[in-house]
Design an enzyme around this catalytic site. Structure first.
Site, PDB file in Angstrom:
ATOM      1  CD  GLU A  31       1.132 -44.233   5.434  1.00 37.03           C
ATOM      2  OE1 GLU A  31       1.823 -43.238   5.715  1.00 37.03           O
ATOM      3  OE2 GLU A  31       1.086 -45.253   6.139  1.00 37.03           O
ATOM      4  CD  GLU A  66       4.475 -46.468   9.721  1.00 33.37           C
ATOM      5  OE1 GLU A  66       4.649 -45.264   9.825  1.00 33.37           O
ATOM      6  OE2 GLU A  66       3.370 -46.952   9.436  1.00 33.37           O
TER       7      GLU A  66
HETATM    8 MN    MN Z   1       2.177 -46.004   7.731  1.00 32.27          MN
END
Ligand code: MN
Length: 292
Positions: free
Chosen positions: A152, A246
């Protein structure tokens, strides 16, 4: 009846709880199911603290899938020149992989390539080589367990190694294994990329997992991100992977993660209604992009 969405929708555990005690695990998985998500992303910063048999029984009880994510710490970091620090980081990644496997999951992602935090210098060539070596060994082990690893890219204040999709693709090329994918997070893209659609198209089939969050990490439907462009590009490349929401607020505090991410403000208090409206927001954008 409307056509099914092409993506499984997940929610990060920090929307619900700051830790992973038995009651916290119960609450998080129950809320995930009740708000209409199909997957919970469990932070595995300290993999050994996760009670695997209990978590597995709760997941089964609510019919919820799981993924694990983590960021390494500076004392256990594969993106370092010191072989002892690298070994500690690699050990932690292997422990996290064991947790994913025991939970019946198939995904381990996040900042698994470096410490999660602000570095004071760019990475040295030796540190990069160490990270690639450790990730290659981890990916080989993951492959035998049917697990995909996701790198990520995060903003410059949270790592010095991978801040963009291009940098992730470069590291994946060096690893050379097809179970390592790019894990794009629109919150970080909004800080580091030139635009939102370009990196998604560049990743194409190498995009394996997606994080959706607002520009301030609050509820979806607020903030400044062009989600039509983002979801439009995901539809264009035919992305069918997991999309996980998120959001972080000072209303739910994790002892390490909240301060590392700089979660100082209260962006919501009612997490359940916020999770439902954010899921509906994502569903609407996905449907529009796919003309469903
Ligand atoms: Mn993230």
């Amino acid at each position: 009846m409307s056509k099914q969405l092409p993506n499984l929708l997940g929610v990060h555990a920090l929307v619900w709880v700051g830790g992973w005690s038995k009651p916290e695990c119960e609450e998080a998985v129950k809320n995930t199911a009740e708000t209409g998500y199909g997957l919970i992303e469990i932070p595995a910063l300290d993999p050994k603290s996760i009670d695997v048999p209990h978590t597995l029984s709760v997941l089964k009880n609510y019919n919820i899938k799981s993924a694990c994510s983590l960021g390494l710490s500076f004392d256990a970091d594969i993106n370092n020149e010191d072989s002892e620090i690298v070994a500690r980081g690699e050990k932690r990644l292997n422990e996290a992989l064991d947790v994913v496997s025991a939970l019946g999951g198939n995904y381990l992602g996040g900042v698994i390539y470096s410490a999660l935090g602000k570095y004071k210098l760019p990475p040295s060539q030796k540190a990069i080589d160490n990270a690639v070596g450790a990730l290659t060994r981890l990916a080989k082990r993951a492959k035998t367990n049917g697990i995909t690893l996701g790198l990520e890219p995060v903003n410059r204040y949270e790592s010095n190694l991978i801040n963009t999709a291009d940098q992730a693709l470069e590291i994946i090329k060096r690893i050379g294994l097809d179970n390592v994918v790019v894990h794009l997070d629109v919150y970080h893209m909004n800080i580091e990329e030139q635009d939102l659609a370009g990196p998604i198209k560049k990743c194409g089939k190498q995009l394996g997992y997606v994080h959706v969050g607002a520009s301030h990490r609050g509820p979806l439907g607020t903030g400044n991100i062009d989600f039509d462009s983002f979801f439009g590009a995901l539809a264009q490349i035919g992305f069918t992977g997991t999309i996980t929401f998120e959001s972080f607020s000072s209303a739910v505090v994790h002892p390490d993660l909240s301060s590392t991410l700089g979660i100082w403000r209260n962006l919501w208090t009612d997490n359940k209604s916020m999770a439902i409206s954010s899921r509906e927001y994502m569903e609407q954008k996905i449907k529009t992009a796919h003309k469903i």
